[in-house]
Design a protein around this motif. Structure first.
Motif, PDB file in Angstrom:
ATOM      1  N   VAL A  48      -0.915  12.774  42.931  1.00 13.37           N
ATOM      2  CA  VAL A  48       0.302  13.470  43.356  1.00 13.37           C
ATOM      3  C   VAL A  48       1.427  13.171  42.382  1.00 13.37           C
ATOM      4  CG1 VAL A  48       1.946  13.826  45.245  1.00 13.37           C
ATOM      5  CG2 VAL A  48      -0.444  13.279  45.758  1.00 13.37           C
ATOM      6  N   ASP A  49       2.155  14.216  42.011  1.00 12.14           N
ATOM      7  CA  ASP A  49       3.321  14.076  41.143  1.00 12.14           C
ATOM      8  C   ASP A  49       4.441  14.922  41.725  1.00 12.14           C
ATOM      9  OD1 ASP A  49       4.939  13.422  38.937  1.00 12.14           O
ATOM     10  OD2 ASP A  49       4.351  15.259  37.913  1.00 12.14           O
ATOM     11  N   ALA A  50       5.674  14.418  41.698  1.00 16.62           N
ATOM     12  CA  ALA A  50       6.814  15.127  42.293  1.00 16.62           C
ATOM     13  C   ALA A  50       7.992  15.116  41.340  1.00 16.62           C
ATOM     14  CB  ALA A  50       7.211  14.489  43.620  1.00 16.62           C
ATOM     15  N   ALA A  51       8.713  16.243  41.280  1.00 18.86           N
ATOM     16  CA  ALA A  51       9.905  16.353  40.433  1.00 18.86           C
ATOM     17  C   ALA A  51      10.798  17.450  40.981  1.00 18.86           C
ATOM     18  CB  ALA A  51       9.524  16.658  38.986  1.00 18.86           C
ATOM     19  N   PRO A  52      12.115  17.312  40.826  1.00 22.42           N
ATOM     20  CA  PRO A  52      13.026  18.372  41.271  1.00 22.42           C
ATOM     21  C   PRO A  52      13.010  19.552  40.316  1.00 22.42           C
ATOM     22  CG  PRO A  52      14.262  16.605  40.240  1.00 22.42           C
ATOM     23  CD  PRO A  52      12.845  16.147  40.288  1.00 22.42           C
ATOM     24  N   VAL A  53      13.259  20.747  40.848  1.00 18.84           N
ATOM     25  CA  VAL A  53      13.334  21.938  40.005  1.00 18.84           C
ATOM     26  C   VAL A  53      14.467  21.803  39.002  1.00 18.84           C
ATOM     27  CG1 VAL A  53      13.908  24.397  40.009  1.00 18.84           C
ATOM     28  CG2 VAL A  53      12.242  23.518  41.623  1.00 18.84           C
ATOM     29  N   PHE A  54      15.599  21.253  39.437  1.00 13.85           N
ATOM     30  CA  PHE A  54      16.764  21.129  38.567  1.00 13.85           C
ATOM     31  C   PHE A  54      16.999  19.669  38.193  1.00 13.85           C
ATOM     32  CE2 PHE A  54      17.618  25.136  40.759  1.00 13.85           C
ATOM     33  CZ  PHE A  54      17.856  25.954  39.679  1.00 13.85           C
ATOM     34  N   GLY A  55      15.957  18.980  37.824  1.00 12.91           N
ATOM     35  CA  GLY A  55      16.115  17.593  37.406  1.00 12.91           C
ATOM     36  C   GLY A  55      16.626  17.516  35.990  1.00 12.91           C
ATOM     37  N   TRP A  64      21.665  22.058  48.141  1.00  9.06           N
ATOM     38  CA  TRP A  64      20.301  22.510  48.357  1.00  9.06           C
ATOM     39  C   TRP A  64      19.545  22.516  47.034  1.00  9.06           C
ATOM     40  CZ3 TRP A  64      17.365  23.178  52.533  1.00  9.06           C
ATOM     41  CH2 TRP A  64      18.004  23.243  53.780  1.00  9.06           C
ATOM     42  N   ASN A  65      18.357  21.956  47.046  1.00  2.28           N
ATOM     43  CA  ASN A  65      17.526  21.865  45.857  1.00  2.28           C
ATOM     44  C   ASN A  65      16.078  22.084  46.278  1.00  2.28           C
ATOM     45  OD1 ASN A  65      16.445  21.037  43.236  1.00  2.28           O
ATOM     46  ND2 ASN A  65      18.429  20.061  42.922  1.00  2.28           N
ATOM     47  N   GLN A  66      15.191  22.027  45.329  1.00  4.36           N
ATOM     48  CA  GLN A  66      13.774  22.203  45.623  1.00  4.36           C
ATOM     49  C   GLN A  66      12.963  21.167  44.869  1.00  4.36           C
ATOM     50  OE1 GLN A  66      11.687  25.956  44.483  1.00  4.36           O
ATOM     51  NE2 GLN A  66      11.211  26.090  46.642  1.00  4.36           N
ATOM     52  N   ILE A  67      12.042  20.545  45.582  1.00  6.74           N
ATOM     53  CA  ILE A  67      11.139  19.571  44.990  1.00  6.74           C
ATOM     54  C   ILE A  67       9.774  20.235  44.799  1.00  6.74           C
ATOM     55  CG2 ILE A  67      10.106  17.287  45.216  1.00  6.74           C
ATOM     56  CD1 ILE A  67      13.139  17.242  45.010  1.00  6.74           C
ATOM     57  N   VAL A  68       9.242  20.133  43.591  1.00  9.04           N
ATOM     58  CA  VAL A  68       7.917  20.658  43.289  1.00  9.04           C
ATOM     59  C   VAL A  68       6.942  19.491  43.290  1.00  9.04           C
ATOM     60  CG1 VAL A  68       6.485  21.905  41.638  1.00  9.04           C
ATOM     61  CG2 VAL A  68       8.881  22.524  41.917  1.00  9.04           C
ATOM     62  N   VAL A  69       5.940  19.565  44.161  1.00  7.22           N
ATOM     63  CA  VAL A  69       4.941  18.499  44.290  1.00  7.22           C
ATOM     64  C   VAL A  69       3.593  19.065  43.841  1.00  7.22           C
ATOM     65  CG1 VAL A  69       3.849  16.847  45.848  1.00  7.22           C
ATOM     66  CG2 VAL A  69       6.232  17.522  46.223  1.00  7.22           C
ATOM     67  N   GLY A 191      18.774  22.208  31.702  1.00 10.05           N
ATOM     68  CA  GLY A 191      17.593  21.855  32.479  1.00 10.05           C
ATOM     69  C   GLY A 191      16.440  22.785  32.189  1.00 10.05           C
ATOM     70  N   GLN A 192      15.233  22.330  32.512  1.00 11.67           N
ATOM     71  CA  GLN A 192      14.016  23.115  32.300  1.00 11.67           C
ATOM     72  C   GLN A 192      13.170  23.102  33.562  1.00 11.67           C
ATOM     73  OE1 GLN A 192      13.207  20.800  28.323  1.00 11.67           O
ATOM     74  NE2 GLN A 192      11.901  22.608  28.334  1.00 11.67           N
ATOM     75  N   PRO A 193      12.423  24.176  33.808  1.00 10.90           N
ATOM     76  CA  PRO A 193      11.537  24.192  34.976  1.00 10.90           C
ATOM     77  C   PRO A 193      10.197  23.543  34.655  1.00 10.90           C
ATOM     78  CG  PRO A 193      11.408  26.289  33.888  1.00 10.90           C
ATOM     79  CD  PRO A 193      12.394  25.459  33.095  1.00 10.90           C
ATOM     80  N   ARG A 194       9.438  23.284  35.691  1.00 10.48           N
ATOM     81  CA  ARG A 194       8.049  22.895  35.511  1.00 10.48           C
ATOM     82  C   ARG A 194       7.208  24.169  35.389  1.00 10.48           C
ATOM     83  NH1 ARG A 194       6.037  18.220  39.326  1.00 10.48           N
ATOM     84  NH2 ARG A 194       4.819  17.834  37.456  1.00 10.48           N
ATOM     85  N   TYR A 195       6.026  24.007  34.816  1.00 10.98           N
ATOM     86  CA  TYR A 195       5.137  25.157  34.612  1.00 10.98           C
ATOM     87  C   TYR A 195       3.817  24.915  35.337  1.00 10.98           C
ATOM     88  CZ  TYR A 195       7.957  27.812  31.338  1.00 10.98           C
ATOM     89  OH  TYR A 195       8.950  28.588  30.772  1.00 10.98           O
ATOM     90  N   ASP A 196       3.258  25.994  35.845  1.00  9.46           N
ATOM     91  CA  ASP A 196       1.956  25.940  36.504  1.00  9.46           C
ATOM     92  C   ASP A 196       0.878  25.858  35.430  1.00  9.46           C
ATOM     93  OD1 ASP A 196      -0.429  26.426  37.881  1.00  9.46           O
ATOM     94  OD2 ASP A 196       0.564  27.710  39.350  1.00  9.46           O
ATOM     95  N   GLY A 197       0.090  24.769  35.459  1.00  8.42           N
ATOM     96  CA  GLY A 197      -0.933  24.586  34.446  1.00  8.42           C
ATOM     97  C   GLY A 197      -2.026  25.632  34.496  1.00  8.42           C
ATOM     98  N   ASP A 201       2.858  30.061  34.188  1.00  8.07           N
ATOM     99  CA  ASP A 201       4.132  30.631  34.612  1.00  8.07           C
ATOM    100  C   ASP A 201       5.082  29.524  35.064  1.00  8.07           C
ATOM    101  OD1 ASP A 201       3.271  33.231  34.168  1.00  8.07           O
ATOM    102  OD2 ASP A 201       2.404  33.412  36.173  1.00  8.07           O
ATOM    103  N   PRO A 202       6.383  29.733  34.902  1.00  4.56           N
ATOM    104  CA  PRO A 202       7.341  28.731  35.374  1.00  4.56           C
ATOM    105  C   PRO A 202       7.383  28.687  36.899  1.00  4.56           C
ATOM    106  CG  PRO A 202       8.484  30.694  34.613  1.00  4.56           C
ATOM    107  CD  PRO A 202       7.039  30.886  34.258  1.00  4.56           C
ATOM    108  N   LEU A 203       7.638  27.498  37.432  1.00  7.74           N
ATOM    109  CA  LEU A 203       7.771  27.322  38.876  1.00  7.74           C
ATOM    110  C   LEU A 203       9.257  27.405  39.219  1.00  7.74           C
ATOM    111  CD1 LEU A 203       5.241  24.377  39.325  1.00  7.74           C
ATOM    112  CD2 LEU A 203       4.889  26.792  39.869  1.00  7.74           C
ATOM    113  N   LEU A 204       9.684  28.562  39.677  1.00  4.16           N
ATOM    114  CA  LEU A 204      11.088  28.823  39.951  1.00  4.16           C
ATOM    115  C   LEU A 204      11.352  28.759  41.456  1.00  4.16           C
ATOM    116  CD1 LEU A 204      11.692  31.812  37.511  1.00  4.16           C
ATOM    117  CD2 LEU A 204      12.067  29.370  37.116  1.00  4.16           C
ATOM    118  N   PRO A 205      12.600  28.576  41.856  1.00  6.20           N
ATOM    119  CA  PRO A 205      12.923  28.555  43.285  1.00  6.20           C
ATOM    120  C   PRO A 205      12.513  29.851  43.976  1.00  6.20           C
ATOM    121  CG  PRO A 205      14.755  27.694  42.002  1.00  6.20           C
ATOM    122  CD  PRO A 205      13.770  28.255  41.019  1.00  6.20           C
ATOM    123  N   ASP A 206      12.136  29.735  45.242  1.00 11.01           N
ATOM    124  CA  ASP A 206      11.725  30.909  46.011  1.00 11.01           C
ATOM    125  C   ASP A 206      12.754  31.308  47.059  1.00 11.01           C
ATOM    126  OD1 ASP A 206      11.417  28.763  47.690  1.00 11.01           O
ATOM    127  OD2 ASP A 206       9.273  29.043  48.044  1.00 11.01           O
TER     128      ASP A 206
END
Length: 706
Positions: A48-55, A64-69, A191-197, A201-206
């Motif tokens: 498991v790895d976790a990081a904020p979208v706007f870290g 309000w923020n979003q955590i990508v796990v 800032g930069q987004p995380r990407y789906d391996g 594609d970038p993992l953007l807020p929904d």
């Protein structure tokens, strides 16, 4: 037996000797285990790895923020459970917990996106739980109190970050305190987004509110054309509610894509470079010790030859020439079609380009002042008591206190002097004691009846909503305050109005702890275990988007007059039209489908109460380096009460909840204020009857069909 035969016998052995050897080997392994030499540990089945979208700086921006796990299943069977993200403010007894389910197949991975409301100076804990509720993994993140100007570069490798991150900028909008739009550090964060391996594609807020930390988003048009579903709706909603989107053109075919055409109002074509794009922009000065060494922007009168040769302008739709290329308004926000590509070399390293990107982000931050409620922004230090008074049925039941006091006085007179005097005249003074329980029971029943009459015997809900939209737009950003009043203690479950909204408690009942638990699933989000105490009001805040029918258009005629066309599907009551020159017109009602000209409205300068309000609203007040104009809700009460009872008090409550750093009437554009009759058309909320549903609208700018 020879030595070789002995060795051969030891290797082969008889059955008895083989059994003895196995026993000896087991004893040896047991001895090794007892001595602390355990076998090497197995790799965990779930990584498991976790990081904020706007870290942007190693910490989670607040609001309000979003955590990508990301969960990688290394086991041999499917795994399921939930991801739980909690945020706690150390100085207060407030806890926010959000959870979302996950299911990941054997050998596969999944990205779980969890919205969370982050508190300043607080801690964020991310836990992955298995199906039985046991903790599989735990990650601790920290929030930051810093409020830098944030540019969200949607690139797998940001070339701008090396040269612009923590570069000094000079935002003009510098309010103080911890309310919306609090003072930022005068530096730029990239800032930069995380990407789906799996997809690349970038993992953007929904959800639009989850972009609250970003002042501007930089995106290539080929990436924009691939967006769809909730991510595209969230990005469009972000711009619609006042955000800024900067687009670099990647391919000629992207200019004809329907998403780009919708954002800028039509199909785009290449054009020559406009003079405003070539004008020099002076970089901000860098105070001593501010910014990252080496990232201080130096003057650059022109672009390098390689960048200058590739510059291009754009035309079509609502685009107009700007210092960045071509720009268009979309709702309350802006879309910039850049004349250069800052995501690729050589433009990414050109000083002239970097100055323009920094200035674009600075402008995006300054435009925060024009939005009363930017979705997702933290609302610390704001006065929500006027909102509570609007939504609390207790405020309308104050008469019960006076009636109860009068009943007690009557009881005291009847049960005391009159009762005992009457018994004394009859020669039986002790008989008065026999009547006292009767008088007390009657008084008690009367007071209880008054209380029931004032408060009711059934729970109910009240709504106060503000929709902010650009002229002619069919949707707008919405802030809903939903009040719940119950007759007995219970835990409510409050769902969001639509799947794109976020929700949290704003005012809790007395003697109850503030613990929000948000559950996210495919149907949206719901706030569970909301503690409601008898005869106390709990208020929930919701940020999202709301429909406006076919929109409310404001169009300028050649004569200079403005025409308002109401196509919202509801009558607009108590309409105040602020004109760009500082005058105002009043309309008691604009019916659905009706068009009215500004000259047909009542000139507020001709009315005494209108003069007071105009003097207050038209007086600019300095906040940082810009002038803002207050709403003047307290002065609207006398103006609106005859035609719309309670509307002035509602505007006052909204103004107090928005804070003191909002420019309600931006310079050079018209603004229409009013109330939509009929509310949002809902009869119940969380199982409670909606008693009052007041929807206010604020329409900004010019646009729409005449």
């Amino acid at each position: 037996m020879r030595r070789g035969d002995e060795a051969r016998a030891l290797r082969i052995g008889s059955p008895a000797k083989g059994a003895a050897g196995a026993a000896w080997l087991a004893a040896l392994l047991a001895a090794g285990s007892a001595s602390g030499q355990a076998p090497p540990p197995r790799a965990p089945e779930l990584a498991v790895d976790a990081a904020p979208v706007f870290g942007t700086s190693g910490a989670v921006p607040w609001g309000w923020n979003q955590i990508v796990v990301r969960i990688q299943n290394n086991g041999g069977r499917a795994a399921r459970g939930e991801v739980e993200v909690s945020s706690r403010r150390s100085s207060e007894q407030r806890v926010f917990v959000a959870s979302a389910p996950y299911t990941v197949g054997a050998g596969a991975s999944v990205n779980v996106r969890v919205p969370v409301q982050v508190s300043p100076f607080g801690d964020v804990l991310v836990r992955a739980l298995d199906e039985g509720g046991a903790t599989v993994s735990s990650h601790a993140l920290s929030s930051t109190s810093q409020r830098a100007v944030v540019l969200f570069d949607v690139s797998e490798t940001s070339l701008l970050r090396a040269g612009l991150h923590e570069a000094p900028v000079a935002p003009l909008y510098m309010p103080t305190g911890f309310g919306p739009g609090s003072s930022p550090d005068a530096v730029l964060w990239v800032g930069q987004p995380r990407y789906d391996g799996a997809t690349g594609d970038p993992l953007l807020p929904d959800r639009p509110a989850l972009y609250s930390a970003a002042d501007a988003v930089l995106l290539r048009t080929d990436a924009l054309s691939r967006l769809n579903g909730a991510e595209l709706d969230a990005l469009a909603g972000y711009v619609l509610s006042g955000g800024t989107l900067a687009l670099s053109v990647a391919r000629p075919e992207d200019l004809r894509h329907p998403t780009l055409a919708a954002l800028v109002g039509g199909e785009v074509s290449r054009a020559g470079v406009a003079p405003p794009t070539l004008e020099e922009i002076m970089p901000p000065g860098a105070p001593s010790g501010l910014g990252k060494p080496g990232n201080v922007l130096l003057p650059a009168p022109s672009a390098s030859p390689e960048v200058a040769e590739a510059l291009s302008g754009w035309s079509g739709g609502n685009l107009r020439a700007s210092p960045y290329g071509s720009s268009a308004f979309y709702g309350l926000g802006e879309v910039h079609l850049l004349a250069f590509d800052p995501t690729r070399l050589p433009a990414a390293g050109d000083p002239w380009v970097k100055i323009r990107v920094a200035d674009l982000a600075r402008r995006a931050h300054d435009r925060r002042s024009t939005v009363a409620f930017r979705p997702g922004e933290e609302a610390m230090g704001l006065d929500l008591d006027p909102v509570r008074r609007e939504l609390d049925p207790n405020e309308g039941a104050r008469w019960a206190i006076g009636v109860s006091a009068l009943l007690l006085c009557i009881y005291a007179v009847l049960a005391g002097p009159i009762n005992f005097a009457r018994a004394a005249r009859q020669g039986r003074p002790l008989r008065a004691l026999r009547h006292l329980p009767v008088y007390a029971a009657v008084a008690f029943a009367a007071i209880v009846g008054v209380g029931l009459l004032a408060k009711g015997v059934r729970g109910r809900a009240r709504h106060l909503t503000l929709i902010e939209a650009g002229a002619g737009m069919t949707k707008g950003a919405v802030r809903r305050f939903r009040g719940f009043f119950v007759s007995s203690a219970e835990e409510l479950t409050v769902r969001t109005t639509d799947a794109s909204s976020v929700i949290s408690t704003a005012v809790v009942a007395e003697l109850s702890g503030r613990r929000d638990r948000l559950v996210v699933d495919r149907d949206g989000a719901r706030l569970t275990e909301v503690a409601a105490l008898p005869w106390q009001t709990v208020i929930v805040r919701e940020d999202g988007a709301a429909p406006l029918g076919d929109g409310i258009a404001i169009v300028a005629e050649p004569s200079g007059e403005l025409v308002v066309s109401n196509r919202s599907g509801r009558d607009l009551r108590g309409g105040v039209l602020w004109l760009p020159e500082g005058a105002a017109r009043y309309f008691a009602r604009i019916r659905d489908g009706e068009k009215v000209s500004s000259r047909a409205g009542v000139d507020l300068a001709a009315r005494a109460e209108g003069q007071l309000w105009l003097a207050h609203a038209g007086f600019g007040r300095r906040v940082g380096g810009i002038d803002i104009h207050d709403l003047g809700g307290s002065l609207l009460v006398a103006l609106l009460e005859p035609d719309a009872p309670g509307l002035g008090a509602a505007w006052l409550a909204i103004e107090e909840a928005a804070g003191t750093a909002v420019d309600w009437f931006p310079a050079g554009v018209p603004v229409l204020l009013g109330q939509l009759d009929g509310g949002e058309g809902r009869a119940s909320d969380s199982g409670l009857r909606i008693e009052s549903d007041r929807v206010l609208v604020r329409i900004v700018g010019l646009g729409g069909r005449p």
